[in-house]
Design a protein around this motif. Sequence first.
Motif, PDB file in Angstrom:
ATOM      1  N   GLU A  75      11.550   9.635  -2.887  1.00 44.94           N
ATOM      2  CA  GLU A  75      10.937  10.242  -1.692  1.00 44.94           C
ATOM      3  C   GLU A  75      11.893  10.181  -0.515  1.00 44.94           C
ATOM      4  O   GLU A  75      11.975  11.115   0.266  1.00 44.94           O
TER       5      GLU A  75
ATOM      6  N   GLU B  63       2.697   5.212  13.157  1.00 46.60           N
ATOM      7  CA  GLU B  63       2.002   6.297  12.462  1.00 46.60           C
ATOM      8  C   GLU B  63       2.194   7.659  13.126  1.00 46.60           C
ATOM      9  O   GLU B  63       1.523   8.620  12.773  1.00 46.60           O
TER      10      GLU B  63
ATOM     11  N   ASN C 142       7.521   5.441  -0.317  1.00 47.58           N
ATOM     12  CA  ASN C 142       7.000   4.784  -1.521  1.00 47.58           C
ATOM     13  C   ASN C 142       8.094   4.526  -2.553  1.00 47.58           C
ATOM     14  O   ASN C 142       8.073   3.509  -3.236  1.00 47.58           O
TER      15      ASN C 142
ATOM     16  N   PRO D  20       0.840  -1.203   0.000  1.00 53.00           N
ATOM     17  CA  PRO D  20       0.000   0.000   0.000  1.00 53.00           C
ATOM     18  C   PRO D  20       0.875   1.253   0.000  1.00 53.00           C
ATOM     19  O   PRO D  20       1.948   1.272   0.608  1.00 53.00           O
ATOM     20  N   ARG D  21       0.428   2.279  -0.671  1.00 55.72           N
ATOM     21  CA  ARG D  21       1.190   3.534  -0.731  1.00 55.72           C
ATOM     22  C   ARG D  21       1.132   4.253   0.610  1.00 55.72           C
ATOM     23  O   ARG D  21       0.125   4.215   1.306  1.00 55.72           O
ATOM     24  N   ILE D  22       2.224   4.892   0.958  1.00 53.23           N
ATOM     25  CA  ILE D  22       2.317   5.688   2.174  1.00 53.23           C
ATOM     26  C   ILE D  22       1.781   7.085   1.840  1.00 53.23           C
ATOM     27  O   ILE D  22       2.181   7.670   0.838  1.00 53.23           O
ATOM     28  N   PRO D  23       0.893   7.637   2.681  1.00 53.95           N
ATOM     29  CA  PRO D  23       0.388   8.983   2.382  1.00 53.95           C
ATOM     30  C   PRO D  23       1.497  10.027   2.498  1.00 53.95           C
ATOM     31  O   PRO D  23       2.385   9.916   3.333  1.00 53.95           O
ATOM     32  N   SER D  24       1.428  11.034   1.647  1.00 56.49           N
ATOM     33  CA  SER D  24       2.423  12.103   1.663  1.00 56.49           C
ATOM     34  C   SER D  24       2.223  12.978   2.891  1.00 56.49           C
ATOM     35  O   SER D  24       1.100  13.304   3.269  1.00 56.49           O
ATOM     36  N   VAL D  25       3.323  13.359   3.514  1.00 57.46           N
ATOM     37  CA  VAL D  25       3.275  14.242   4.684  1.00 57.46           C
ATOM     38  C   VAL D  25       4.012  15.544   4.393  1.00 57.46           C
ATOM     39  O   VAL D  25       4.200  16.366   5.284  1.00 57.46           O
ATOM     40  N   ARG D  26       4.422  15.759   3.151  1.00 54.51           N
ATOM     41  CA  ARG D  26       5.250  16.909   2.782  1.00 54.51           C
ATOM     42  C   ARG D  26       4.583  18.250   3.034  1.00 54.51           C
ATOM     43  O   ARG D  26       5.252  19.247   3.204  1.00 54.51           O
ATOM     44  N   ASP D  27       3.247  18.303   3.043  1.00 55.18           N
ATOM     45  CA  ASP D  27       2.542  19.575   3.212  1.00 55.18           C
ATOM     46  C   ASP D  27       2.187  19.893   4.664  1.00 55.18           C
ATOM     47  O   ASP D  27       1.560  20.906   4.934  1.00 55.18           O
TER      48      ASP D  27
END
Length: 108
Positions: free
Chosen positions: A105, A70, A101, A23-30
Amino acid sequence: TDEERGNYVVPVAVKDLDPADYPRIPSVRDIAIPPQVKMTRLGQVHQILNDPIPLVVVQADPESPPLADESMVFDGERKPVGMIFETFGTVKRPFYSIRFNTVDELTQ
């Protein structure tokens, strides 16, 4: 000998996932952390892995409080690094893995 080396293989479970299927890891960059929020040092990078999946493994400092999977991790400049994927090792000084991912990244 070559014959002996051929006898040793990495065990693979029938149900193992191909890294492309993870599963893809959600982006936290923002995500931003305000200056008034106190940050504490987590620990130091123990290992960086690129294969089979990109991971950073951090060993916690002895005095750092334990974190849950998490939990968000930020660098010293308050920029988001990622989320803790897995905790392992000893209770007093655990290791935390931060999964990415892609290798791109991880290097950002």
